[in-house]
Design a protein around this motif. Structure first.
Motif, PDB file in Angstrom:
ATOM      1  N   GLY A 179       0.816  -1.200   0.000  1.00 28.89           N
ATOM      2  CA  GLY A 179       0.000   0.000   0.000  1.00 28.89           C
ATOM      3  C   GLY A 179       0.851   1.250   0.000  1.00 28.89           C
ATOM      4  O   GLY A 179       2.078   1.204   0.101  1.00 28.89           O
ATOM      5  N   GLY A 180       0.178   2.390  -0.108  1.00 28.11           N
ATOM      6  CA  GLY A 180       0.898   3.652  -0.097  1.00 28.11           C
ATOM      7  C   GLY A 180       0.024   4.787  -0.550  1.00 28.11           C
ATOM      8  O   GLY A 180      -1.192   4.651  -0.682  1.00 28.11           O
ATOM      9  N   LEU A 181       0.660   5.923  -0.776  1.00 29.40           N
ATOM     10  CA  LEU A 181      -0.009   7.138  -1.233  1.00 29.40           C
ATOM     11  C   LEU A 181       0.305   7.336  -2.710  1.00 29.40           C
ATOM     12  O   LEU A 181       1.481   7.294  -3.105  1.00 29.40           O
ATOM     13  CB  LEU A 181       0.471   8.340  -0.423  1.00 29.40           C
ATOM     14  CG  LEU A 181       0.011   9.723  -0.882  1.00 29.40           C
ATOM     15  CD1 LEU A 181      -1.493   9.853  -0.769  1.00 29.40           C
ATOM     16  CD2 LEU A 181       0.717  10.797  -0.069  1.00 29.40           C
ATOM     17  N   LEU A 220      -0.357  -4.570  -4.798  1.00 32.33           N
ATOM     18  CA  LEU A 220      -0.425  -5.190  -3.488  1.00 32.33           C
ATOM     19  C   LEU A 220       0.030  -6.640  -3.587  1.00 32.33           C
ATOM     20  O   LEU A 220      -0.214  -7.314  -4.589  1.00 32.33           O
ATOM     21  CB  LEU A 220      -1.847  -5.128  -2.934  1.00 32.33           C
ATOM     22  CG  LEU A 220      -2.491  -3.750  -2.859  1.00 32.33           C
ATOM     23  CD1 LEU A 220      -3.875  -3.871  -2.215  1.00 32.33           C
ATOM     24  CD2 LEU A 220      -1.625  -2.773  -2.117  1.00 32.33           C
ATOM     25  N   THR A 221       0.655  -7.103  -2.528  1.00 29.20           N
ATOM     26  CA  THR A 221       1.171  -8.471  -2.469  1.00 29.20           C
ATOM     27  C   THR A 221       0.695  -9.135  -1.189  1.00 29.20           C
ATOM     28  O   THR A 221       0.674  -8.504  -0.123  1.00 29.20           O
ATOM     29  CB  THR A 221       2.708  -8.459  -2.505  1.00 29.20           C
ATOM     30  OG1 THR A 221       3.147  -7.857  -3.721  1.00 29.20           O
ATOM     31  CG2 THR A 221       3.276  -9.854  -2.406  1.00 29.20           C
ATOM     32  N   CYS A 222       0.327 -10.399  -1.288  1.00 27.29           N
ATOM     33  CA  CYS A 222      -0.068 -11.158  -0.103  1.00 27.29           C
ATOM     34  C   CYS A 222       0.509 -12.561  -0.214  1.00 27.29           C
ATOM     35  O   CYS A 222       0.237 -13.265  -1.188  1.00 27.29           O
ATOM     36  CB  CYS A 222      -1.583 -11.212   0.007  1.00 27.29           C
ATOM     37  SG  CYS A 222      -2.163 -12.149   1.440  1.00 27.29           S
ATOM     38  N   ILE A 249      -8.365   0.710   3.478  1.00 28.90           N
ATOM     39  CA  ILE A 249      -7.430  -0.315   3.923  1.00 28.90           C
ATOM     40  C   ILE A 249      -7.786  -1.589   3.171  1.00 28.90           C
ATOM     41  O   ILE A 249      -8.949  -1.999   3.177  1.00 28.90           O
ATOM     42  CB  ILE A 249      -7.488  -0.533   5.441  1.00 28.90           C
ATOM     43  CG1 ILE A 249      -7.088   0.744   6.160  1.00 28.90           C
ATOM     44  CG2 ILE A 249      -6.576  -1.684   5.852  1.00 28.90           C
ATOM     45  CD1 ILE A 249      -7.220   0.689   7.656  1.00 28.90           C
ATOM     46  N   TYR A 250      -6.798  -2.176   2.550  1.00 30.45           N
ATOM     47  CA  TYR A 250      -6.997  -3.377   1.752  1.00 30.45           C
ATOM     48  C   TYR A 250      -6.523  -4.594   2.547  1.00 30.45           C
ATOM     49  O   TYR A 250      -5.411  -4.594   3.086  1.00 30.45           O
ATOM     50  CB  TYR A 250      -6.238  -3.268   0.435  1.00 30.45           C
ATOM     51  CG  TYR A 250      -6.927  -2.368  -0.562  1.00 30.45           C
ATOM     52  CD1 TYR A 250      -7.004  -0.987  -0.348  1.00 30.45           C
ATOM     53  CD2 TYR A 250      -7.522  -2.889  -1.700  1.00 30.45           C
ATOM     54  CE1 TYR A 250      -7.649  -0.166  -1.247  1.00 30.45           C
ATOM     55  CE2 TYR A 250      -8.181  -2.069  -2.608  1.00 30.45           C
ATOM     56  CZ  TYR A 250      -8.233  -0.704  -2.372  1.00 30.45           C
ATOM     57  OH  TYR A 250      -8.880   0.108  -3.273  1.00 30.45           O
ATOM     58  N   TYR A 251      -7.379  -5.596   2.577  1.00 28.47           N
ATOM     59  CA  TYR A 251      -7.088  -6.821   3.299  1.00 28.47           C
ATOM     60  C   TYR A 251      -7.045  -7.997   2.334  1.00 28.47           C
ATOM     61  O   TYR A 251      -7.935  -8.138   1.497  1.00 28.47           O
ATOM     62  CB  TYR A 251      -8.164  -7.098   4.338  1.00 28.47           C
ATOM     63  CG  TYR A 251      -8.289  -6.057   5.414  1.00 28.47           C
ATOM     64  CD1 TYR A 251      -9.141  -4.967   5.268  1.00 28.47           C
ATOM     65  CD2 TYR A 251      -7.569  -6.172   6.604  1.00 28.47           C
ATOM     66  CE1 TYR A 251      -9.257  -4.007   6.257  1.00 28.47           C
ATOM     67  CE2 TYR A 251      -7.682  -5.223   7.605  1.00 28.47           C
ATOM     68  CZ  TYR A 251      -8.525  -4.146   7.422  1.00 28.47           C
ATOM     69  OH  TYR A 251      -8.651  -3.199   8.416  1.00 28.47           O
ATOM     70  N   GLN A 296      -3.182  -8.553   7.693  1.00 26.75           N
ATOM     71  CA  GLN A 296      -3.242  -7.427   8.626  1.00 26.75           C
ATOM     72  C   GLN A 296      -3.739  -6.135   7.991  1.00 26.75           C
ATOM     73  O   GLN A 296      -3.987  -5.185   8.696  1.00 26.75           O
ATOM     74  CB  GLN A 296      -1.856  -7.178   9.247  1.00 26.75           C
ATOM     75  CG  GLN A 296      -0.899  -6.377   8.377  1.00 26.75           C
ATOM     76  CD  GLN A 296      -0.258  -7.195   7.269  1.00 26.75           C
ATOM     77  OE1 GLN A 296      -0.676  -8.298   6.931  1.00 26.75           O
ATOM     78  NE2 GLN A 296       0.791  -6.643   6.691  1.00 26.75           N
ATOM     79  N   GLY A 297      -3.882  -6.092   6.679  1.00 25.30           N
ATOM     80  CA  GLY A 297      -4.339  -4.877   6.021  1.00 25.30           C
ATOM     81  C   GLY A 297      -3.194  -3.978   5.611  1.00 25.30           C
ATOM     82  O   GLY A 297      -2.196  -3.857   6.322  1.00 25.30           O
ATOM     83  N   THR A 298      -3.374  -3.359   4.472  1.00 30.97           N
ATOM     84  CA  THR A 298      -2.389  -2.388   3.992  1.00 30.97           C
ATOM     85  C   THR A 298      -3.159  -1.188   3.457  1.00 30.97           C
ATOM     86  O   THR A 298      -4.143  -1.330   2.747  1.00 30.97           O
ATOM     87  CB  THR A 298      -1.459  -3.012   2.928  1.00 30.97           C
ATOM     88  OG1 THR A 298      -0.456  -2.074   2.546  1.00 30.97           O
ATOM     89  CG2 THR A 298      -2.216  -3.489   1.702  1.00 30.97           C
TER      90      THR A 298
END
Length: 125
Positions: A8-10, A19-21, A92-94, A117-119
């Motif tokens: 995540g970020g701005l 995003l990576t999981c 917030i992305y989970y 944990q969410g990003t």
């Protein structure tokens, strides 16, 4: 099963993020890994998910054509490439995982047993 999310970020509107999981632990039959998001003051909602074995993706309508979900079986990782980001994508992305799902269950928050944990993703206008 444990899930570790990152990426995540701005970013400015129109920009991109990935995003990576990564999961550790056992994997189940009819296994799905997906992404959900929760904006301030709103309920958690479905974004995208992928059937681990077939690689078939599913998307929420507002992200179709902009987001791409993929998985790497060897690395046990799922990716969400987010392009043409909009301020309304801010949340917030989970990442989440579940086994034993049928397709009709795959978009439902309550179907998923394991959560990362969410990003945080922030898209500025």
């Amino acid at each position: 099963v444990q899930l570790q999310a990152s990426g995540g970020g701005l970013v400015q509107a129109g920009g991109s993020l990935r995003l990576t999981c990564t999961y550790t632990g056992r994997r189940f039959s009819r296994y799905f890994m997906g992404w959900f998001r929760q904006a301030p003051g709103k309920e958690r909602e479905f974004v995208s998910t992928i059937n681990w074995d077939s690689g078939i993706p599913f998307y929420e309508d507002s992200v179709k054509g902009r987001f791409i979900i993929s998985r790497d079986k060897v690395e046990k990782t799922v990716y969400l490439q987010m392009n043409s980001l909009k301020p309304e994508d801010t949340a917030i992305y989970y990442c989440a995982a579940a086994g034993g799902l049928i397709i009709s269950q795959a978009r439902v928050v309550g179907s998923y047993d394991y959560w990362g944990q969410g990003t945080e993703v922030t898209v500025s206008s």
